[in-house]
Design a protein around this motif. Sequence first.
Motif, PDB file in Angstrom:
ATOM      1  N   TYR A 100       4.055  -1.782  -2.812  1.00 47.03           N
ATOM      2  CA  TYR A 100       3.213  -1.869  -3.933  1.00 47.03           C
ATOM      3  C   TYR A 100       1.951  -1.317  -4.141  1.00 47.03           C
ATOM      4  O   TYR A 100       1.884  -0.704  -2.582  1.00 47.03           O
ATOM      5  N   CYS A 101       1.532  -0.596  -5.228  1.00 46.72           N
ATOM      6  CA  CYS A 101       0.889   0.637  -4.720  1.00 46.72           C
ATOM      7  C   CYS A 101       0.056   0.008  -6.470  1.00 46.72           C
ATOM      8  O   CYS A 101       0.598   0.373  -7.502  1.00 46.72           O
ATOM      9  N   ASP A 102      -1.125   0.115  -6.765  1.00 45.95           N
ATOM     10  CA  ASP A 102      -1.881  -0.176  -7.801  1.00 45.95           C
ATOM     11  C   ASP A 102      -2.656   1.011  -7.772  1.00 45.95           C
ATOM     12  O   ASP A 102      -3.354   1.411  -6.799  1.00 45.95           O
ATOM     13  N   LEU A 103      -2.243   2.006  -8.851  1.00 41.00           N
ATOM     14  CA  LEU A 103      -3.714   3.531  -8.796  1.00 41.00           C
ATOM     15  C   LEU A 103      -4.872   3.305  -9.301  1.00 41.00           C
ATOM     16  O   LEU A 103      -5.501   3.553  -9.069  1.00 41.00           O
ATOM     17  N   ALA A 104      -4.774   1.554  -9.758  1.00 44.61           N
ATOM     18  CA  ALA A 104      -6.251   1.720 -10.196  1.00 44.61           C
ATOM     19  C   ALA A 104      -7.299   0.795  -9.098  1.00 44.61           C
ATOM     20  O   ALA A 104      -8.654   0.514  -9.512  1.00 44.61           O
ATOM     21  N   SER A 105      -7.060   0.843  -7.583  1.00 49.26           N
ATOM     22  CA  SER A 105      -7.477   0.556  -6.936  1.00 49.26           C
ATOM     23  C   SER A 105      -7.431   1.648  -5.571  1.00 49.26           C
ATOM     24  O   SER A 105      -5.952   1.747  -5.049  1.00 49.26           O
ATOM     25  N   MET A 106      -8.140   2.332  -4.679  1.00 47.29           N
ATOM     26  CA  MET A 106      -8.411   2.829  -4.559  1.00 47.29           C
ATOM     27  C   MET A 106      -7.577   2.895  -2.936  1.00 47.29           C
ATOM     28  O   MET A 106      -6.981   3.071  -2.264  1.00 47.29           O
ATOM     29  N   ARG A 110      -3.720   3.301  -0.666  1.00 47.05           N
ATOM     30  CA  ARG A 110      -4.215   4.146   0.592  1.00 47.05           C
ATOM     31  C   ARG A 110      -3.171   3.058   1.380  1.00 47.05           C
ATOM     32  O   ARG A 110      -2.644   3.549   2.300  1.00 47.05           O
ATOM     33  N   GLN A 111      -3.058   1.496   0.970  1.00 46.54           N
ATOM     34  CA  GLN A 111      -2.164   0.814   1.509  1.00 46.54           C
ATOM     35  C   GLN A 111      -0.869   1.424   1.589  1.00 46.54           C
ATOM     36  O   GLN A 111       0.011   1.008   2.857  1.00 46.54           O
ATOM     37  N   PHE A 112      -0.865   1.619   0.559  1.00 51.53           N
ATOM     38  CA  PHE A 112       0.625   2.019  -0.110  1.00 51.53           C
ATOM     39  C   PHE A 112       0.632   3.021   0.455  1.00 51.53           C
ATOM     40  O   PHE A 112       2.496   3.311   1.533  1.00 51.53           O
ATOM     41  N   VAL A 113      -0.095   4.419   1.269  1.00 53.90           N
ATOM     42  CA  VAL A 113       0.773   5.331   1.945  1.00 53.90           C
ATOM     43  C   VAL A 113       0.576   4.917   3.442  1.00 53.90           C
ATOM     44  O   VAL A 113       1.711   6.000   3.693  1.00 53.90           O
ATOM     45  N   GLN A 114      -0.029   4.159   4.140  1.00 54.62           N
ATOM     46  CA  GLN A 114       0.126   3.791   5.413  1.00 54.62           C
ATOM     47  C   GLN A 114       1.192   3.305   5.517  1.00 54.62           C
ATOM     48  O   GLN A 114       1.450   3.124   6.246  1.00 54.62           O
ATOM     49  N   LYS A 115       1.848   2.498   4.468  1.00 53.56           N
ATOM     50  CA  LYS A 115       3.325   1.670   4.933  1.00 53.56           C
ATOM     51  C   LYS A 115       3.493   2.607   4.668  1.00 53.56           C
ATOM     52  O   LYS A 115       5.304   2.619   5.362  1.00 53.56           O
ATOM     53  N   PHE A 116       4.582   3.303   4.007  1.00 52.53           N
ATOM     54  CA  PHE A 116       5.035   4.617   3.270  1.00 52.53           C
ATOM     55  C   PHE A 116       5.416   5.205   4.857  1.00 52.53           C
ATOM     56  O   PHE A 116       6.327   5.605   5.098  1.00 52.53           O
TER      57      PHE A 116
END
Length: 335
Positions: A100-106, A110-116
């Motif tokens: 999950y990654c919502d580009l409308a929310s920084m 950041r959470q997406f990058v952390q999980k990746f």
Amino acid sequence: MSALSAARAALRVYAVGAAVVLAQLLRRCLGGFAEPVFPAQPERVAVVTGGTDGIGYATAKCLAKLGMHVIIAGNNDGKALEVVRKIKEETLNEKVEFLYCDLASMRSVRQFVQKFKMKNIPLHVLVNNAGVMMVPERSTEDGYEEHFGVNYLGHFLLTNLLLDTLKASGSPGRSARVVTVSSATHYVGELNLDDLQSRSGYSAHGAYAQSKLALVLFTYHLQALLAAAGSHVTANVADPGVVNTNLYRHVFWGTGLMKKIFGWWFSKTPEEGSWTSVYAAVSPALEGVGGRYLYNEKETKSLATTYDRKLQRQLWARSCQMTGSADVTQDASSG
């Protein structure tokens, strides 16, 4: 922005769209679009934003077909399981997943990058594909105009947060690649550094064109920074053309009606629209080559303004401020 200025912005966008449509129609009549042959990509990892729909879905599927480990970054978790299942089934590639990654929310980016990064895997290709088009005036979670916030700032932040992984994954003769999807509407875009949020007056067409123009400027400056640092990472822009997707639901009703009736004829299919992105991601002809604007799998010139290095630097610095990112200019230029 006055009603007259908004009307002019709309006319410019539809004019450039009509030019692209006519060119595509001519090509269709002269034989159509031939699917390129892409080399296999075993052991490579790709992230594709907006990969549950349209061009993004077609891009993710094509990369998976080439043997890549594909991570779809998207905010449509309702479709995610079915999309992943379908791509796995059609490509016979089990290395397809959704994060999950919502580009409308920084915060979400950041959470997406952390999980990746917790996966401890390389990243060889980042396809900045997701976007919104001509939506009504509204803001992202962080208070930015939605076109600029989603299409541009979200991808700016995502790319910067993944740069260290991309740099570590590239190697001599096998660079990692950043592919950013823009649009021919950038040719009629205007970038006002004093009003990036369209606060002086809103035009959905003008805001969309500005976001696509910003993506080109961002890509060229990113490439300059990467080259100065001697990084084995390249950055290019892909222009998919006019593609038959659901993005057009907010366009002028007459345009929407024409697309609904004749879109199959003059628009590219999502698969055809994805080929330039895939070409930028895997083509041997682009090994070590960056800072290019690609359309129909060929290099072409972007708007003259996009080559303005001062404007590139100014937008980059402003974007760092808006996303709370460290300005990597100094880090990149010093290696």
